[in-house]
Design an enzyme around this catalytic site. Structure first.
Site, PDB file in Angstrom:
ATOM      1  N   LEU A 150     -68.273 -71.546   8.311  1.00  0.00           N
ATOM      2  CA  LEU A 150     -69.737 -71.692   8.337  1.00  0.00           C
ATOM      3  C   LEU A 150     -70.210 -72.185   6.967  1.00  0.00           C
ATOM      4  O   LEU A 150     -70.872 -71.484   6.220  1.00  0.00           O
ATOM      5  CB  LEU A 150     -70.399 -70.352   8.702  1.00  0.00           C
ATOM      6  CG  LEU A 150     -71.885 -70.393   9.009  1.00  0.00           C
ATOM      7  CD1 LEU A 150     -72.153 -71.087  10.347  1.00  0.00           C
ATOM      8  CD2 LEU A 150     -72.481 -68.979   9.034  1.00  0.00           C
ATOM      9  N   GLY A 151     -69.819 -73.404   6.657  1.00  0.00           N
ATOM     10  CA  GLY A 151     -70.238 -74.026   5.392  1.00  0.00           C
ATOM     11  C   GLY A 151     -71.437 -74.923   5.645  1.00  0.00           C
ATOM     12  O   GLY A 151     -72.229 -74.667   6.552  1.00  0.00           O
ATOM     13  N   ARG A 152     -71.532 -75.982   4.853  1.00  0.00           N
ATOM     14  CA  ARG A 152     -72.690 -76.881   4.992  1.00  0.00           C
ATOM     15  C   ARG A 152     -72.770 -77.454   6.406  1.00  0.00           C
ATOM     16  O   ARG A 152     -73.797 -77.380   7.076  1.00  0.00           O
ATOM     17  CB  ARG A 152     -72.586 -78.029   3.969  1.00  0.00           C
ATOM     18  CG  ARG A 152     -72.864 -77.608   2.548  1.00  0.00           C
ATOM     19  CD  ARG A 152     -72.480 -78.711   1.582  1.00  0.00           C
ATOM     20  NE  ARG A 152     -71.041 -78.895   1.567  1.00  0.00           N
ATOM     21  CZ  ARG A 152     -70.266 -78.795   0.479  1.00  0.00           C
ATOM     22  NH1 ARG A 152     -70.814 -78.555  -0.687  1.00  0.00           N
ATOM     23  NH2 ARG A 152     -68.964 -78.946   0.554  1.00  0.00           N
ATOM     24  N   ILE A 153     -71.636 -78.038   6.863  1.00  0.00           N
ATOM     25  CA  ILE A 153     -71.644 -78.676   8.191  1.00  0.00           C
ATOM     26  C   ILE A 153     -71.695 -77.605   9.277  1.00  0.00           C
ATOM     27  O   ILE A 153     -72.446 -77.743  10.256  1.00  0.00           O
ATOM     28  CB  ILE A 153     -70.415 -79.595   8.347  1.00  0.00           C
ATOM     29  CG1 ILE A 153     -70.501 -80.748   7.337  1.00  0.00           C
ATOM     30  CG2 ILE A 153     -70.320 -80.134   9.771  1.00  0.00           C
ATOM     31  CD1 ILE A 153     -69.239 -81.588   7.218  1.00  0.00           C
ATOM     32  N   ARG A 173     -63.523 -66.827   5.422  1.00  0.00           N
ATOM     33  CA  ARG A 173     -62.817 -65.819   4.635  1.00  0.00           C
ATOM     34  C   ARG A 173     -63.739 -64.695   4.185  1.00  0.00           C
ATOM     35  O   ARG A 173     -63.296 -63.618   3.837  1.00  0.00           O
ATOM     36  CB  ARG A 173     -62.147 -66.480   3.428  1.00  0.00           C
ATOM     37  CG  ARG A 173     -60.979 -67.357   3.815  1.00  0.00           C
ATOM     38  CD  ARG A 173     -60.608 -68.282   2.685  1.00  0.00           C
ATOM     39  NE  ARG A 173     -61.743 -69.098   2.291  1.00  0.00           N
ATOM     40  CZ  ARG A 173     -61.730 -69.980   1.319  1.00  0.00           C
ATOM     41  NH1 ARG A 173     -60.629 -70.157   0.619  1.00  0.00           N
ATOM     42  NH2 ARG A 173     -62.802 -70.685   1.040  1.00  0.00           N
ATOM     43  N   ARG A 230     -60.345 -81.393  10.077  1.00  0.00           N
ATOM     44  CA  ARG A 230     -59.123 -82.142   9.747  1.00  0.00           C
ATOM     45  C   ARG A 230     -58.077 -81.819  10.809  1.00  0.00           C
ATOM     46  O   ARG A 230     -57.949 -80.662  11.241  1.00  0.00           O
ATOM     47  CB  ARG A 230     -58.573 -81.725   8.372  1.00  0.00           C
ATOM     48  CG  ARG A 230     -59.336 -82.273   7.201  1.00  0.00           C
ATOM     49  CD  ARG A 230     -59.119 -83.770   7.003  1.00  0.00           C
ATOM     50  NE  ARG A 230     -59.828 -84.281   5.845  1.00  0.00           N
ATOM     51  CZ  ARG A 230     -61.067 -84.806   5.864  1.00  0.00           C
ATOM     52  NH1 ARG A 230     -61.724 -84.897   7.004  1.00  0.00           N
ATOM     53  NH2 ARG A 230     -61.637 -85.252   4.762  1.00  0.00           N
ATOM     54  N   ASP A 254     -62.133 -85.268  16.831  1.00  0.00           N
ATOM     55  CA  ASP A 254     -62.502 -86.417  15.997  1.00  0.00           C
ATOM     56  C   ASP A 254     -61.429 -86.682  14.960  1.00  0.00           C
ATOM     57  O   ASP A 254     -61.453 -87.695  14.280  1.00  0.00           O
ATOM     58  CB  ASP A 254     -63.845 -86.124  15.302  1.00  0.00           C
ATOM     59  CG  ASP A 254     -64.374 -87.307  14.502  1.00  0.00           C
ATOM     60  OD1 ASP A 254     -64.361 -88.437  15.027  1.00  0.00           O
ATOM     61  OD2 ASP A 254     -64.800 -87.106  13.343  1.00  0.00           O
ATOM     62  N   GLU A 259     -53.382 -89.527  11.490  1.00  0.00           N
ATOM     63  CA  GLU A 259     -54.317 -90.638  11.752  1.00  0.00           C
ATOM     64  C   GLU A 259     -53.836 -91.917  11.085  1.00  0.00           C
ATOM     65  O   GLU A 259     -53.271 -91.847   9.997  1.00  0.00           O
ATOM     66  CB  GLU A 259     -55.698 -90.261  11.215  1.00  0.00           C
ATOM     67  CG  GLU A 259     -56.269 -89.049  11.914  1.00  0.00           C
ATOM     68  CD  GLU A 259     -57.603 -88.584  11.314  1.00  0.00           C
ATOM     69  OE1 GLU A 259     -58.167 -89.311  10.480  1.00  0.00           O
ATOM     70  OE2 GLU A 259     -58.047 -87.510  11.702  1.00  0.00           O
ATOM     71  N   HIS A 277     -62.158 -90.514  14.284  1.00  0.00           N
ATOM     72  CA  HIS A 277     -62.656 -89.980  13.002  1.00  0.00           C
ATOM     73  C   HIS A 277     -63.974 -90.664  12.584  1.00  0.00           C
ATOM     74  O   HIS A 277     -64.047 -91.319  11.549  1.00  0.00           O
ATOM     75  CB  HIS A 277     -61.607 -90.148  11.897  1.00  0.00           C
ATOM     76  CG  HIS A 277     -61.815 -89.199  10.749  1.00  0.00           C
ATOM     77  ND1 HIS A 277     -60.791 -88.647  10.026  1.00  0.00           N
ATOM     78  CD2 HIS A 277     -62.946 -88.690  10.193  1.00  0.00           C
ATOM     79  CE1 HIS A 277     -61.264 -87.857   9.079  1.00  0.00           C
ATOM     80  NE2 HIS A 277     -62.596 -87.875   9.167  1.00  0.00           N
ATOM     81  N   VAL A 278     -64.989 -90.461  13.415  1.00  0.00           N
ATOM     82  CA  VAL A 278     -66.281 -91.119  13.171  1.00  0.00           C
ATOM     83  C   VAL A 278     -67.387 -90.117  12.815  1.00  0.00           C
ATOM     84  O   VAL A 278     -68.561 -90.448  12.881  1.00  0.00           O
ATOM     85  CB  VAL A 278     -66.718 -91.963  14.391  1.00  0.00           C
ATOM     86  CG1 VAL A 278     -65.788 -93.150  14.590  1.00  0.00           C
ATOM     87  CG2 VAL A 278     -66.798 -91.119  15.678  1.00  0.00           C
TER      88      VAL A 278
END
Ligand code: NAP
Length: 325
Positions: A150-153, A173, A230, A254, A259, A277-278
Site C-alpha cells: 500500500l504505497g503511492r500506487i 511489512r 514486477r 502487465d 520481458e 508493461h503499459v
C-alpha cells in the site's frame, strides 16, 4: 558535466540532456570499449531510458567520477542502489508523476480480467455474436480487494477501488495506522480473506516470488490475481499451473518474469488478460517521467542536490558520509 547514456532514451530526455551536458550515447557507439575508455574518466552522471538493462556495481565501478544515476521509472530494481549507496553515488527514480496513470491502468486491467472485456471484444470481431451471446462472466460486485504494497500506487488504486464499491484491505511489512483499511500482518492471511490480490510492491531480491504457490492456493478458485508491479514478485510457473487447473479464476498481468518474452503457456490460456508493461505508458506521463530524469541531473549539476533520490541513497546524508569516509 559529462553524462553517459547506456541505453536508448526518449526524445524529451535527449533534448534536455543535449541542452545541458556533454552526452555520450553508449548504445550508439560502434566501439563501446573505445567510448568507455575515452569518456569513462569524465562521466559524472548516467541517464537511463525506459528500457531496464541492469546497471550493476561492476559497470558503475568503471566510472571513477560517477556521482549520480538518474533512472527512468519509479521501480529501480535494475540498478544496484545498495552498491551505489555504499560508494557515495546517488540513484534517482521518477515517483509520483506516474502514480495516477498506473492506478488507472490497474483498475482497467482488473475490470478487463473479471468481466473478460478483451475476450468479449475478440468474440465480436470474430463474428461469433451472430451465433450466440457471449458467456456470462464473474463480477466485481461484493468482492474484497487485497492490496499487496500500500504505497503511492497501492493507495491510488485503493481510492479507486473504494469508489467502485469494493472492500479494501492490505498487506505490507508494516501497518499504516493513518490508513482506513484493514491490515493483514501476513500475506497468506490476506490471500485467504480476499478474492482479488492486487500486487504493488517493488521488484528485486526482497520480493522475489513473494506470491508463490502457497499464496496462490490461499487466494482460492474464485481468486483473481492482478500484477502491475514486477514479474519477479510472482512465481509465474505456479500461477500458470493454478490458472490451467482452474484453481485460480483469472489473472491480469502487465508485467512478466522475462520481458518482453511472455510464456506461450500464458498466451494459450483464456482466463488471463495480458498487457505489454503499459502501466505508465501514456505520452503525457512518460514525458513527465522523462523530464524528471533530466531535472534530477540538472539540479545535481547546479549543486542543488537530486530532486528524487531513492531511499538507499538519501541526500545529503549518504553521499556526504561516503565521501568523508
Ligand atoms: P512505493 O510507494 O515505494 O510502495 C511500495 C509498497 O510496497 C510500500 O507500501 C511497501 O510497504 C510495500 N513493500 C515493499 N517491500 C515489501 C515486501 N517485501 N513485502 C510486502 N510489501 C512490501 O512504490 P510505488 O510508487 O507505489 O511503486 C510500486 C511499484 O510499482 C514500483 O516499485 C514498480 O516496480 C511498480 N510499477 C510498475 C509500473 C508498470 O508499468 N506496471 C509502473 C510504475 C510502477 P512496506 O514498506 O510497509 O512494506
Amino acid at each position: 558535466m559529462d553524462v553517459l547514456v547506456p541505453v536508448p532514451i526518449m526524445p524529451i530526455i535527449a533534448r534536455g540532456l543535449d541542452a545541458a551536458f556533454r552526452v555520450h550515447r553508449l548504445f550508439e557507439a560502434s566501439d563501446r570499449e573505445a567510448m568507455l575508455a575515452e569518456a569513462g574518466p569524465h562521466v559524472r552522471g548516467f541517464a537511463l531510458g525506459p528500457s531496464h538493462e541492469p546497471i550493476d556495481g561492476a559497470f558503475m565501478a568503471r566510472f571513477p567520477r560517477l556521482e549520480i544515476v538518474a533512472s527512468f521509472g519509479v521501480g529501480y530494481d535494475h540498478v544496484d542502489a545498495q552498491w551505489a549507496g555504499k560508494h557515495g553515488i546517488i540513484v534517482t527514480n521518477t515517483p509520483d508523476v506516474l502514480t495516477e496513470e498506473v492506478a488507472d491502468t490497474a483498475i482497467g486491467l482488473l475490470i478487463c480480467t473479471v468481466r473478460q472485456l478483451p475476450q468479449a471484444e475478440r468474440y465480436l470481431r470474430a463474428g461469433k455474436w451472430l451465433e450466440k451471446n457471449f458467456a456470462l462472466t464473474a463480477s466485481l460486485r461484493g468482492r474484497t480487494i487485497g492490496i499487496l504494497g500500500l504505497g503511492r500506487i497501492g493507495k491510488a488504486i485503493a481510492r479507486r477501488a473504494e469508489a467502485f464499491g469494493l472492500k479494501v484491505v492490505y498487506h505490507g511489512r508494516s501497518v499504516q495506522e493513518e490508513e482506513p483499511y484493514l491490515y493483514y500482518p501476513t500475506l497468506v492471511g490476506m490471500a485467504r480473506a480476499v478474492d482479488i490480490l492486487m500486487i504493488n510492491t517493488p521488484g528485486g531480491a526482497a520480493t522475489r516470488h513473494l506470491v508463490n504457490a502457497e499464496i496462490i492456493e490461499a487466494l482460492g478458485p474464485n481468486g483473481v490475481l492482478i500484477n502491475i508491479s514486477r514479474g519477479s514478485v510472482v512465481d509465474e510457473e505456479a500461477l500458470i499451473a493454478a490458472l490451467r487447473a482452474r484453481k485460480t479464476l483469472a489473472a491480469g498481468l502487465d508485467v512478466f518474469s522475462d520481458e518482453p518474452r511472455v510464456p506461450q503457456a500464458l498466451i494459450d490460456l483464456d482466463n488471463v488478460v495480458l498487457l505489454p508493461h503499459v502501466g505508465s505508458a501514456s505520452q503525457p506521463t512518460r514525458d513527465a517521467m522523462g523530464q524528471l530524469v533530466v531535472d534530477n541531473l540538472v539540479s545535481w549539476a547546479a549543486g542543488k542536490g537530486p530532486v528524487t533520490p531513492v531511499p538507499e541513497t538519501p541526500w545529503p546524508r549518504a553521499a556526504k558520509a561516503a565521501r568523508s569516509a
